[in-house]
Design an enzyme around this catalytic site. Sequence first.
Site, PDB file in Angstrom:
ATOM      1  N   THR A   1      -7.548  13.313  -5.473  1.00  0.00           N
ATOM      2  CA  THR A   1      -6.312  14.012  -5.163  1.00  0.00           C
ATOM      3  C   THR A   1      -5.735  13.555  -3.826  1.00  0.00           C
ATOM      4  O   THR A   1      -4.934  14.239  -3.230  1.00  0.00           O
ATOM      5  CB  THR A   1      -6.544  15.526  -5.123  1.00  0.00           C
ATOM      6  OG1 THR A   1      -7.651  15.802  -4.265  1.00  0.00           O
ATOM      7  CG2 THR A   1      -6.808  16.071  -6.495  1.00  0.00           C
TER       8      THR A   1
ATOM      9  N   HIS B   1       0.789  -1.236   0.000  1.00  0.00           N
ATOM     10  CA  HIS B   1       0.000   0.000   0.000  1.00  0.00           C
ATOM     11  C   HIS B   1       0.816   1.279   0.000  1.00  0.00           C
ATOM     12  O   HIS B   1       0.320   2.323  -0.409  1.00  0.00           O
ATOM     13  CB  HIS B   1      -0.941   0.005   1.205  1.00  0.00           C
ATOM     14  CG  HIS B   1      -2.143   0.874   1.006  1.00  0.00           C
ATOM     15  ND1 HIS B   1      -3.220   0.845   1.851  1.00  0.00           N
ATOM     16  CD2 HIS B   1      -2.444   1.796   0.066  1.00  0.00           C
ATOM     17  CE1 HIS B   1      -4.135   1.694   1.442  1.00  0.00           C
ATOM     18  NE2 HIS B   1      -3.688   2.300   0.359  1.00  0.00           N
TER      19      HIS B   1
END
Length: 733
Positions: A565, A444
């Site tokens: 974002t 991750h």
Amino acid sequence: MAEAHQAVAFQFTVTPDGVDFQLSREALKHVYLSTISSWKKRFARIKNSILTGVFPATPSSWLVVVMTTMTSIYCRVDVSMGLIFRIQNYLPRSRYLGIRSRTLLSGMLFSTGVWLSGILLCRQTLKLLLSYHGWMFEPHGKMSRSTRLWAVSCSLGLGARGSQTGRPMGLDPESPRQSPESPLNPALAGGDRAAFRGTLSAQQVSDWWEEYIYLRGRSPIMVNSNYYVMDFLYMSPTKQQAARAGNAVHSILLYRRRLDREEIPPVMALSLVPMCSYQMERMFNTTRIPGQERDTLQHLSDSKHLAVFHRGRFYKVWLYHAGRLLSPRDLEMQFQHILDDLSFPEPGEERLAALTAGDRVPWAEARAKYFSHGKNKASLDAIERAAFFLTLDEEAQGFDKEREDSLDRYSKSLLHGYCCDRWFDKSFTLVVYRNGKLGANMEHSWADAPVIGHLWEFMLATDQFQLGYGDGGHCQGVPNTGLAPPQRLKWDIPEECRSVINASYQLARELADDVDFCCFQFIDFGKGLIKRCRTSPDAFIQISLQLAHFRVRRPAACYPPPAPTQRAVPCPPPGTASPAAALPCSERLRLFQTAANKHQLLYRLAMTGAGIDRHLFCLYVVSRYLGVDSPFLAQVLSEPWRLSTSQTPQQQIKMFDLEKNPDHVSSGGGFGPVADDGYGVSYIIAGENLITFHISSKHSSPETDSKRFGKNIQQAMLDIAALFNVPLKKMEN
């Protein structure tokens, strides 16, 4: 050039007769081919930037400006308002420079200045356009005058520059990735720059998040951090394991080549603004390296081989021959060699990958002590420096109508497997099952799900609709039988190291066995019906999750999917999202719409850099660095996130029409529970009539039950849909 330094091109020994050199032609050949490949890639990038550049940032535009200026001079029209002649006065006088030459040189210098000024003006205009976020707050079907003006400016080419240059999902450092740049406390500003990346770093908040949240964690990453993504839900292109692996690997490498050449167009918002992501460059050739206090990400510019695992054995497979990428049929042959290999794992090899599944400190110590020299280091380098990791799994997985728990088993297999058959430190591990189904497990820290989702959609579409399969389910083409077979990696693992491996394996098995997974298809309706209710599909599902949790337990602090974002947004207050059953239907509908609108507002604020979690996180980092105790932060950060959610993106690149191919919907992906007494919920809105949920929790918690929560989600979805009085139409399986 990643492997060039590993090849022993020559050896020499000092003898009484002098120095004896022994050259290795094969090693020199690989060095030569790697060098040629590196320069080809550089030239391809230069060519792409020249062909797709935007005025005035191209060499051709510079030539146009120079020619225009020179033409005006010879026509006795001074477009420079006297600047050219002023520049001429500052040029050194020489007998080799006549009046005509000095005028020509002055004109070229003036033209270059004009050209560079145009570039700066374009960049500043682009920055100004991308900093406008009013379009995100416009109501559906309406647009203000300022937003229309902004849209026209973007459509003229200023705001769409990122898509024309081919940069993958991003722009230059001036793209609108919000980060605080105000001066910090003097004690902080003059402090450890390694920890804070400098106060002017455009990516500093993301850097801090990566370092302090992901890389400094010392607990296992297998269930606590890594996530997974699945294959097509209903179909599999072939039953041949080696063939599916061949097509999938070749498709992924085609994506990497396009990424290196900057040929991947960015994902656009409103078809105008490229969504920013700087993570795609680390998708390949990247490995998380364990450390005592923090891990690091090792990223190579290139890698020419693949690391493969099968039945407890590790292999190195070269991906290129004579400087060219292996065809799918060649890759299938290589993988079939591995499947046909009847050799046994070496002592300690079978569970070696469990080191990446356990605690980080023991893995760091074992790596430094047992894998820093000799054949162990060479084999570990082959894994860590590979493009990515491939597991040829011995199980058969996938959706089966006859087995209610088929998707549950599929999910658990991709999340943790047997805890020793995935290399959890690699950027991603591609898993291909015995029956031809596949999936991937992702580390991750290097990227969030939308980035890998972009690759995954490309791979699935290329595999099925472009490469295809021939007779018997094998890859197209004829294999090159002259290729060298895969290289079996060798290990020398002492007994003490095996004890460390077994300890990591036992810890990982306890974590894996504690994961309670429920993956199911919601087929009563999809985003088609939700849109007819004139509400956001994401807000509809998020409020359904809150309602489901409220009915069995209590309101939960929820961490929904991050905005594009990378700004997270909290759900609206649970009380708003949980209408009381005693209220009239009209009042419940009003409360729902209020909560949905609040959710959308928070989501838009997060997309513009106004999400609360990063701000609180920055305050936390600064307070820890300065040694300041904050009762406010102590209270806020101690709140548990018992409901962590994520949405898997779908049809980001639209390489095929999902409406014409409804059996090619993706299963999505999921992750483990964030809290010991909480749920991890991921969902994918697949087409107009299907939503797939992935729910995780822990068996050890008496307060959680994934299957029960799944049933509550289904009922909450139906109850909210009933408020709108819209007839349901189930999707046919």
